[in-house]
Design an enzyme around this catalytic site. Structure first.
Site, mmCIF file in Angstrom:
data_model
loop_
_atom_site.group_PDB
_atom_site.id
_atom_site.type_symbol
_atom_site.label_atom_id
_atom_site.label_comp_id
_atom_site.label_asym_id
_atom_site.label_seq_id
_atom_site.Cartn_x
_atom_site.Cartn_y
_atom_site.Cartn_z
ATOM 1 N N ASP A 133 19.726 46.643 17.012
ATOM 2 C CA ASP A 133 18.656 45.943 16.281
ATOM 3 C C ASP A 133 17.373 45.933 17.114
ATOM 4 O OD1 ASP A 133 19.413 44.094 18.161
ATOM 5 O OD2 ASP A 133 19.762 42.446 16.758
ATOM 6 N N SER A 134 17.461 46.486 18.336
ATOM 7 C CA SER A 134 16.246 46.724 19.128
ATOM 8 C C SER A 134 15.301 47.643 18.366
ATOM 9 C CB SER A 134 16.593 47.333 20.487
ATOM 10 O OG SER A 134 17.446 48.454 20.332
ATOM 11 N N GLU A 165 24.871 41.767 28.730
ATOM 12 C CA GLU A 165 23.433 41.998 28.967
ATOM 13 C C GLU A 165 22.840 40.973 29.925
ATOM 14 O OE1 GLU A 165 21.148 42.667 25.404
ATOM 15 O OE2 GLU A 165 19.238 42.624 26.493
ATOM 16 N N GLU A 189 26.704 39.764 18.271
ATOM 17 C CA GLU A 189 26.425 38.927 19.445
ATOM 18 C C GLU A 189 27.173 37.602 19.386
ATOM 19 O OE1 GLU A 189 22.158 38.465 19.859
ATOM 20 O OE2 GLU A 189 21.818 40.628 19.847
ATOM 21 N N ASP A 200 24.568 47.886 14.874
ATOM 22 C CA ASP A 200 24.363 46.502 15.291
ATOM 23 C C ASP A 200 24.244 45.617 14.059
ATOM 24 O OD1 ASP A 200 24.144 44.902 17.469
ATOM 25 O OD2 ASP A 200 22.102 45.488 17.999
ATOM 26 N N LYS A 213 28.636 46.108 16.115
ATOM 27 C CA LYS A 213 28.477 45.225 17.284
ATOM 28 C C LYS A 213 27.889 43.915 16.797
ATOM 29 C CE LYS A 213 25.005 45.676 20.463
ATOM 30 N NZ LYS A 213 24.321 44.380 20.334
HETATM 31 O O1 KIV Z 1 19.862 46.291 20.152
HETATM 32 C C1 KIV Z 1 20.129 46.876 21.197
HETATM 33 O O2 KIV Z 1 19.585 47.932 21.531
HETATM 34 C C2 KIV Z 1 21.167 46.308 22.055
HETATM 35 C C3 KIV Z 1 21.316 46.898 23.423
HETATM 36 C C4 KIV Z 1 20.183 46.458 24.253
HETATM 37 C C5 KIV Z 1 22.619 46.604 23.995
HETATM 38 O O3 KIV Z 1 21.818 45.386 21.677
#
Ligand code: KIV
Length: 278
Positions: free
Chosen positions: A44-45, A182, A115, A83, A113
């Site tokens: 989600d970055s 992280e 959190e 994500d 993924k």
């Molecule tokens: O969203 C992302 O890119 C991440 C990584 C920084 C692990 O969660």
């Protein structure tokens, strides 16, 4: 060789380090896959790197699906992890399973993924029960930026270390196939690595982790809004890109581009005939 979640688990038992990078589009996925990373995270970055948001909170399920589909088309061998964005797994177990399912069915991801630890334990169990592999994410969890009061190292107090260990064990028990850790002190990351059997993929969590992940644009020096301390820039593509674009502007303005080599021709006699018609 096609990478799977079993490959990730086995890598840890064999002491083989895992490599992951982010990608958000077809072209970059193709490059990092060809280079040989084990896994690609459609993080989600992408909200910050691709969409210019201040943080990851505005990213939607549709955004992730759209980008994951592109990554899936570009990747041959890497494990693709999508994500789950903010609020896509916080409302109810049912909604979380449905959203995770979309990542697989529509996004063509192999795993998701999400959190958190104890707070999202029921959702993690539900998603895994639906046969969707889950990668956890502990330590600094960027979707909690407003609770943390910024992007800070996590795991410097007894309470925080306890939360990470508890979360890591819970994720392992629930059946997660790996965990991203992280911005955690090295010593804490090493302790987590030793306390669970699933791989710990670090980002700002030191060398002891079972693998590493970075944002590709950070490691290639393409994203300069900010560079976290844990990023090693292997290339400086920002300068390369700007200089290439400047050369192009100069060439166009001075008439050097396009030249013969980059242009097309029509048969001379035919063209003479055509010209007479107009
Ligand atoms: O969203 C992302 O890119 C991440 C990584 C920084 C692990 O969660």
């Amino acid at each position: 060789m096609k990478k799977t979640t079993s490959y990730f688990r086995e890598a840890k038992s064999q002491g083989k380090k895992l490599t992951m990078l982010t990608a958000y589009d077809y072209s970059m996925a193709k490059l990092v896959d060809e280079a040989g990373v084990d896994g690609i995270l459609v993080g989600d970055s992408l909200g910050m790197v691709m969409l210019g948001y201040e943080n990851t909170l505005q990213v939607t399920v549709e955004d992730i699906i759209h980008h994951t589909r592109a990554v899936a088309r570009g990747s041959k061998n890497s494990l693709i992890v999508a994500d789950m964005p903010f609020l896509s797994y916080h409302v109810s177990v049912e909604e979380s399973i449905r959203n995770a399912g979309k990542m697989i069915q529509e996004g063509m991801a192999h795993a998701v993924k999400l959190e958190g630890g104890a707070e999202v334990a029921d959702q993690i169990r539900g998603i895994i029960k639906a046969q969707i592999p889950v990668m956890g994410h502990l330590g600094l969890t960027p979707q909690s930026v407003n609770m943390f009061g910024g992007f800070k190292v996590y795991g410097k107090t007894k309470e925080q270390v306890g939360k990470i260990i508890e979360g890591a064990k819970l994720l392992e028990d629930a059946g997660a196939f790996s965990i991203v850790l992280e911005c955690v002190p090295d010593e804490v990351a090493a302790m987590i690595r030793d306390s669970i059997s699933i791989p710990v993929i670090g980002i700002g969590a030191g060398a002891a982790c079972d693998g590493q992940i970075l944002v590709t644009q950070d490691l290639l020096g393409m994203f300069s809004d900010f560079t976290p301390k844990f990023v090693k820039q292997y290339k400086h593509l920002k300068e390369e890109i700007i200089s290439g674009v400047r050369e192009y502007i100069n060439d166009v303005e001075s008439g050097v581009f396009p030249d013969e080599k980059h242009s097309f021709k029509i048969d001379k006699l035919l063209f003479e005939e055509i010209k007479k018609l107009y």
